[in-house]
Design a protein around this motif. Sequence first.
Motif, PDB file in Angstrom:
ATOM      1  N   GLU A 140      57.275  15.736  12.896  1.00  0.00           N
ATOM      2  CA  GLU A 140      57.770  15.162  11.268  1.00  0.00           C
ATOM      3  C   GLU A 140      59.232  14.738  11.308  1.00  0.00           C
ATOM      4  O   GLU A 140      60.240  15.462  11.846  1.00  0.00           O
ATOM      5  N   THR A 192      62.649  13.596   9.329  1.00  0.00           N
ATOM      6  CA  THR A 192      63.147  13.883   7.953  1.00  0.00           C
ATOM      7  C   THR A 192      64.546  13.215   7.846  1.00  0.00           C
ATOM      8  O   THR A 192      65.235  13.258   8.921  1.00  0.00           O
ATOM      9  N   LYS A 232      56.758  19.902  14.450  1.00  0.00           N
ATOM     10  CA  LYS A 232      56.574  20.359  13.208  1.00  0.00           C
ATOM     11  C   LYS A 232      56.359  21.939  13.026  1.00  0.00           C
ATOM     12  O   LYS A 232      55.668  22.611  13.835  1.00  0.00           O
ATOM     13  N   PRO A 252      52.799  25.656   8.704  1.00  0.00           N
ATOM     14  CA  PRO A 252      52.708  25.813   7.014  1.00  0.00           C
ATOM     15  C   PRO A 252      53.618  27.143   6.770  1.00  0.00           C
ATOM     16  O   PRO A 252      53.200  28.226   7.308  1.00  0.00           O
ATOM     17  N   LEU A 302      60.567  21.229   0.748  1.00  0.00           N
ATOM     18  CA  LEU A 302      59.146  21.743   0.540  1.00  0.00           C
ATOM     19  C   LEU A 302      58.820  21.171  -0.796  1.00  0.00           C
ATOM     20  O   LEU A 302      57.541  21.313  -1.038  1.00  0.00           O
ATOM     21  N   ARG A 343      53.010  21.425   4.270  1.00  0.00           N
ATOM     22  CA  ARG A 343      54.167  22.313   4.704  1.00  0.00           C
ATOM     23  C   ARG A 343      53.993  23.532   4.245  1.00  0.00           C
ATOM     24  O   ARG A 343      55.150  24.441   4.538  1.00  0.00           O
TER      25      ARG A 343
END
Length: 263
Positions: free
Chosen positions: A88, A90, A98, A101, A165, A256
């Motif tokens: 992922e 950012t 990643k 979750p 998040l 996430r």
Amino acid sequence: MSASDDVPMTAPLDAGLPSADPLDDVARGTGVALWKQIVERIEADIADGRLAPGVRLPPEVELAERFGVNRHTLRRALAMLTEQGLIEATPGRGTFIKEPPLRYPIAARTRFSEIVSREGRAPGGKLVGSRIEVATPEIAEALRLPPGAEVLRVDMVREADGVPLTVGSHWYDAERCRDLDLVVAATGSVTRALETLGLGDYRRLETRVTARPADEEERRLLSLPAGRTVLVVDSINGDAQRRPIQYSRARFAADRVQLVVKN
């Protein structure tokens, strides 16, 4: 999401790819596209634990040099890994393996910072904006206010290890909580702001959860690609006498977090 506001990284930041020469695994003339070989190599390193959750990959130019490919080929591989949910990107931080979750329990006492910290990740928050507005019928009913009453709206983005998040909108009786947004701006925590007003011991009275595609503003604030889903959590929090003090609408990046309802 609560009215408030670290799993430590399993490998050091910028650990990058394992030390083995990746060029050994990216070969021309094999009939397997170079971008697919890169995908398979990184998939294997993740599966074997050589690339742990939270590790930041090297910059694109460095990765392209190490694999001996051009940046177009590399980006195709990274796009596939992103689509598979293995990495992922950012903005401003880079591309990371990643994290799984984050478990986010919803119970009578729900606090964002406490939940994120218990998961071993560093909580953070920032004020996006605030304003006084007229309560909608839905908000007025939730806060037990008369029609047309003024409410203070506070919008925030909440993060774990710098990864956004959730983006949340919170409404309060403007007369009761007029300067709350100033404390939120200073501390990044709604819980601390409510504590200054003597309302820190709030409890969850009601929670409703739905899901929908993220809109453009949510994608921007949560750094989501097009087509991603958000979990929408509408909640009411009350004081010790169960009088509503806050109505919230939190939009969580669905991939996430894992919402856990506590009985």
